[in-house]
Design a protein around this motif. Structure first.
Motif, PDB file in Angstrom:
ATOM      1  N   UNK A 428       0.983  -1.238  -0.125  1.00 39.91           N
ATOM      2  CA  UNK A 428      -0.046  -0.081   0.104  1.00 39.91           C
ATOM      3  C   UNK A 428       0.682   1.373  -0.022  1.00 39.91           C
ATOM      4  N   UNK A 429       1.840   1.173   0.754  1.00 45.25           N
ATOM      5  CA  UNK A 429       2.824   2.316   0.937  1.00 45.25           C
ATOM      6  C   UNK A 429       3.536   2.584  -0.612  1.00 45.25           C
ATOM      7  N   UNK A 430       3.915   1.732  -1.246  1.00 43.13           N
ATOM      8  CA  UNK A 430       4.706   1.863  -2.429  1.00 43.13           C
ATOM      9  C   UNK A 430       3.436   2.280  -3.527  1.00 43.13           C
ATOM     10  N   UNK A 431       2.431   1.810  -3.427  1.00 43.17           N
ATOM     11  CA  UNK A 431       1.029   1.981  -4.211  1.00 43.17           C
ATOM     12  C   UNK A 431       0.898   3.426  -3.931  1.00 43.17           C
ATOM     13  N   UNK A 432       0.937   4.235  -2.981  1.00 43.44           N
ATOM     14  CA  UNK A 432       0.601   5.571  -2.693  1.00 43.44           C
ATOM     15  C   UNK A 432       1.868   6.433  -3.337  1.00 43.44           C
ATOM     16  N   UNK A 433       3.250   6.146  -3.212  1.00 45.99           N
ATOM     17  CA  UNK A 433       4.119   6.657  -3.766  1.00 45.99           C
ATOM     18  C   UNK A 433       4.069   6.513  -5.230  1.00 45.99           C
ATOM     19  N   UNK A 434       3.614   5.475  -5.814  1.00 44.91           N
ATOM     20  CA  UNK A 434       3.300   5.201  -7.400  1.00 44.91           C
ATOM     21  C   UNK A 434       2.447   6.279  -7.833  1.00 44.91           C
ATOM     22  N   UNK A 435       1.383   6.596  -7.206  1.00 48.13           N
ATOM     23  CA  UNK A 435       0.384   7.534  -7.535  1.00 48.13           C
ATOM     24  C   UNK A 435       0.973   8.872  -7.289  1.00 48.13           C
ATOM     25  N   UNK A 438       2.798   9.471 -10.503  1.00 50.51           N
ATOM     26  CA  UNK A 438       2.240   9.623 -11.623  1.00 50.51           C
ATOM     27  C   UNK A 438       1.955   8.148 -12.172  1.00 50.51           C
ATOM     28  N   UNK A 439       2.418   7.150 -11.829  1.00 44.08           N
ATOM     29  CA  UNK A 439       2.385   5.682 -12.320  1.00 44.08           C
ATOM     30  C   UNK A 439       1.026   5.161 -11.763  1.00 44.08           C
ATOM     31  N   UNK A 440       0.006   5.662 -12.352  1.00 41.33           N
ATOM     32  CA  UNK A 440      -1.395   5.268 -11.960  1.00 41.33           C
ATOM     33  C   UNK A 440      -1.761   3.838 -12.042  1.00 41.33           C
ATOM     34  N   UNK A 441      -1.545   3.261 -13.110  1.00 41.18           N
ATOM     35  CA  UNK A 441      -1.697   1.721 -13.337  1.00 41.18           C
ATOM     36  C   UNK A 441      -1.040   0.850 -12.232  1.00 41.18           C
ATOM     37  N   UNK A 442       0.197   1.156 -12.151  1.00 45.94           N
ATOM     38  CA  UNK A 442       1.131   0.370 -10.868  1.00 45.94           C
ATOM     39  C   UNK A 442       0.550   0.732  -9.740  1.00 45.94           C
ATOM     40  N   UNK A 443       0.175   2.010  -9.365  1.00 41.91           N
ATOM     41  CA  UNK A 443      -0.591   2.154  -8.113  1.00 41.91           C
ATOM     42  C   UNK A 443      -1.809   1.474  -7.954  1.00 41.91           C
ATOM     43  N   UNK A 444      -2.689   1.532  -8.872  1.00 43.27           N
ATOM     44  CA  UNK A 444      -3.871   0.754  -8.872  1.00 43.27           C
ATOM     45  C   UNK A 444      -3.633  -0.824  -8.403  1.00 43.27           C
ATOM     46  N   UNK A 445      -2.732  -1.288  -9.242  1.00 40.35           N
ATOM     47  CA  UNK A 445      -2.358  -2.789  -8.930  1.00 40.35           C
ATOM     48  C   UNK A 445      -1.849  -2.913  -7.548  1.00 40.35           C
ATOM     49  N   UNK A 446      -0.873  -2.085  -7.091  1.00 39.57           N
ATOM     50  CA  UNK A 446      -0.352  -2.338  -5.762  1.00 39.57           C
ATOM     51  C   UNK A 446      -1.431  -2.328  -4.746  1.00 39.57           C
ATOM     52  N   UNK A 447      -2.133  -1.076  -5.007  1.00 39.62           N
ATOM     53  CA  UNK A 447      -3.306  -0.868  -3.725  1.00 39.62           C
ATOM     54  C   UNK A 447      -4.467  -2.075  -3.996  1.00 39.62           C
ATOM     55  N   UNK A 465      -9.152   4.271  -4.587  1.00 43.02           N
ATOM     56  CA  UNK A 465     -10.170   5.060  -5.448  1.00 43.02           C
ATOM     57  C   UNK A 465      -9.367   6.020  -6.327  1.00 43.02           C
ATOM     58  N   UNK A 466      -8.327   6.788  -5.694  1.00 43.76           N
ATOM     59  CA  UNK A 466      -7.853   7.942  -6.410  1.00 43.76           C
ATOM     60  C   UNK A 466      -7.131   7.417  -7.507  1.00 43.76           C
ATOM     61  N   UNK A 467      -6.598   6.259  -7.435  1.00 43.93           N
ATOM     62  CA  UNK A 467      -5.762   5.795  -8.646  1.00 43.93           C
ATOM     63  C   UNK A 467      -6.559   5.362  -9.514  1.00 43.93           C
ATOM     64  N   UNK A 468      -7.989   4.759  -9.266  1.00 44.77           N
ATOM     65  CA  UNK A 468      -8.952   4.265 -10.323  1.00 44.77           C
ATOM     66  C   UNK A 468      -9.400   5.483 -10.880  1.00 44.77           C
ATOM     67  N   UNK A 469      -9.568   6.824 -10.238  1.00 43.19           N
ATOM     68  CA  UNK A 469     -10.084   7.855 -10.919  1.00 43.19           C
ATOM     69  C   UNK A 469      -9.259   8.259 -12.061  1.00 43.19           C
ATOM     70  N   UNK A 470      -7.911   8.209 -11.688  1.00 43.31           N
ATOM     71  CA  UNK A 470      -7.051   8.544 -12.972  1.00 43.31           C
ATOM     72  C   UNK A 470      -6.955   7.336 -13.984  1.00 43.31           C
ATOM     73  N   UNK A 471      -7.442   6.271 -13.740  1.00 44.82           N
ATOM     74  CA  UNK A 471      -7.604   5.217 -14.714  1.00 44.82           C
ATOM     75  C   UNK A 471      -8.688   5.454 -15.613  1.00 44.82           C
TER      76      UNK A 471
END
Length: 557
Positions: A428-435, A438-447, A465-471
């Motif tokens: 989850x932490x790496x997902x937050x930093x990926x968001x 600007x790596x939204x797909x990576x962020x969504x997958x990790x989260x 939810x924030x990552x999916x919005x960007x997707x």
């Protein structure tokens, strides 16, 4: 016949008093205080007469006071350290003042930490009690000394002992049973004459201990301001009187003379007795605790500028006071003063606090200095004595900051290890930093992986939810679990609904956020923490809200 005669005299005196009062028409606030004081003084003098002739010995009075004090809350080393600090401070100041009392009793001082207790009172035999609500109104040690001196004088002049013996006389209580008296009877205050006497003698005691009589005057002036503010409802945050203080101070005013009378008496005494008035009052050494309490009130009502001011006062008095440092950092962060927040968090990072402080430090650095954040963070954690279970999360923050700086390798290595060990928190932490990178797909997958491993952690659903919005996956975003009443949850729903072209539902969620979390209206704050289109969407919702308000106003006219 005599009864009629005396009754006639009383009636004539009352009518004469009314006539004189109407003729003079003093410009004062309408109040029954004068009548109440007259009745109270008369009753007090009548009831205390037997006690004067049968006064208990000092030993009996001390024993009675010790028993009554045994019912007060006990403060031990296991309690809040702030409470211990104030208790020790009150005792030190009180003993300095009590050293000049006429009666050499074993004086003891007690602190009640409830903010609703805006009072001080004395018990027979040398016990003095003061509440947090009273100390919170002070800003100098001289004010504290004057209050403690006032209560000491109620003991020194036998008023507490006579209060107990009055109860004994009126209710025919055996002397041995006086210990059963409720302490509340000593909180009720005394006659106006006795209270003003305690003011005078208390100021003299404090002056003998080296304190300024101006301390008493300033405190009474604070009381006077509060007294006149009680019926008011002001919209000015600087002048608001909290509900807790109002409730407590109201009881104090009912049992004590009017503040203006008390100020006038002390000023007259200073002039007539040529009392020494030091140029400066002594600082209230525990004020940092009370300033931080006020700052917490401001923070909880979204007055972040005021919270910064109050915590700065606290830190000027005690730079090592962790609660004030944390609260100032949180306030600065929400004001988008990220460099200031990072500086405060850096101070906190000199010793282990908790993982939330580490994460907040990383967030502040990333927002303030994206390119150099990783090196500064790494330097701060080098000698940090963190618990073993916190190390993977700290490593995740460091890898995330390196990701923002352009180095993805540490985050990839940590992600691979976290997947293998099923460490949802790290993912989850790496997902937050990926968001944030600007790596939204990576962020969504990790989260998504984090929510599957830790479905009960609602914060991960909100971040997903924030990552999916960007997707552009608005339907999936809106299906994510609710994150309580947190502003991030409501705002992410608003942004998702707006971008999905459901304006009415979006504005409903959007406007539910702004009152409690005004920082969402600050573009500098949203740009630092969220994707670029979030700031744009929020501005669009603000404009539409204002447009609808103007349209509704025109329609109503």
């Amino acid at each position: 016949m005599k009864r009629k005669f005396y009754l006639g005299i009383v009636v004539v005196l009352l009518l004469g008093g009314i006539a004189v009062s109407q003729w003079r028409k003093p410009a004062v606030k309408a109040s029954p205080d004068a009548v109440l004081y007259f009745i109270g003084d008369t009753e007090h003098e009548l009831s205390r007469m037997p006690a004067r002739f049968t006064r208990m010995s000092d030993a009996e009075e001390v024993a009675l006071g010790n028993h009554l004090a045994s019912y007060l809350p006990v403060i031990t080393s296991l309690d809040n350290p702030d409470v211990i600090a104030v208790q020790e401070y009150v005792s030190r100041v009180g003993l300095q003042v009590a050293a000049h009392a006429h009666r050499k009793l074993p004086y003891k001082f007690h602190y009640i930490p409830q903010r609703s207790f805006v009072n001080a009172y004395a018990l027979p035999g040398g016990h003095v009690v003061i509440g947090a609500g009273m100390i919170e109104l002070m800003d100098s040690e001289d004010e504290l000394a004057s209050v403690l001196g006032h209560e000491i004088e109620h003991i020194d002049h036998y008023q507490c002992a006579e209060r107990a013996q009055t109860e004994q006389t009126l209710h025919r209580i055996p002397l041995a049973s006086l210990a059963a008296l409720p302490v509340e009877i000593f909180q009720a205050g005394y006659s106006k004459t006795d209270e003003l006497e305690a003011d005078r003698e208390g100021v003299r005691l404090a002056a003998l201990a080296g304190y300024s009589p101006e301390g008493a005057i300033r405190l009474f002036e604070t009381f006077d301001r509060l007294y006149h503010e009680l019926p008011l409802k002001t919209s000015n945050p600087e002048q608001e009187v909290s509900a807790v203080v109002i409730e407590g101070i109201s009881g104090y005013f009912r049992s004590h003379p009017m503040p203006a009378d008390r100020v006038e008496q002390i000023r007259t005494m200073i002039a007539s007795e040529h009392l020494a008035v030091p140029k400066q009052e002594k600082p209230l050494l525990v004020q940092y605790i009370f300033a931080t309490r006020k700052a917490r009130d401001s923070f909880d009502t979204a007055k972040y500028e005021e919270a910064v001011r109050q915590t700065s006062v606290a830190l000027s008095l005690n730079p090592d006071y962790v609660p004030a440092r944390k609260l100032r950092a949180q306030s600065e962060f929400l004001l988008a003063r990220f460099s200031d927040a990072a500086s405060d968090y850096a101070q906190l990072m000199k010793s282990w606090q908790d993982i939330a402080t580490v994460d907040a430090f990383a967030d502040s650095l990333a927002a303030a200095k994206r390119d150099s954040a990783a090196s500064e963070f790494e330097q701060s954690i080098t000698n940090l004595q963190a618990p073993v279970e916190a190390k993977p999360l700290i490593d995740a923050d460091l890898a995330g900051l390196r990701l923002l700086g352009g180095s993805s390798s540490p985050a990839e290595q940590l992600t691979e290890a976290a997947r293998k060990d099923r460490q949802g928190d790290v993912l989850a932490r790496i997902g937050k930093w990926s968001y944030r990178a600007g790596n939204f797909d990576q962020a969504a997958e990790l989260l998504q992986s984090a929510t599957e491993l830790r479905p009960e952690t609602e914060q991960y659903h909100a971040q997903l939810r924030w990552a999916q919005i960007e997707q552009g996956k608005f339907e999936s975003a809106l299906k994510q679990n609710s994150y309580g009443n947190e502003s991030s949850d409501s705002m992410s729903r608003a942004v998702a609904l707006w971008q999905a072209h459901d304006q009415d539902a979006a504005l409903l969620s959007f406007n539910s956020v702004l009152g409690a979390a005004p920082y969402w209206k600050n573009p500098a704050w949203t740009r630092a923490l969220y994707a670029a289109d979030v700031t744009e969407t929020i501005q669009q919702m603000q404009h539409e809200t204002e447009r609808r308000k103007e349209a509704a106003l025109k329609h109503s006219h």
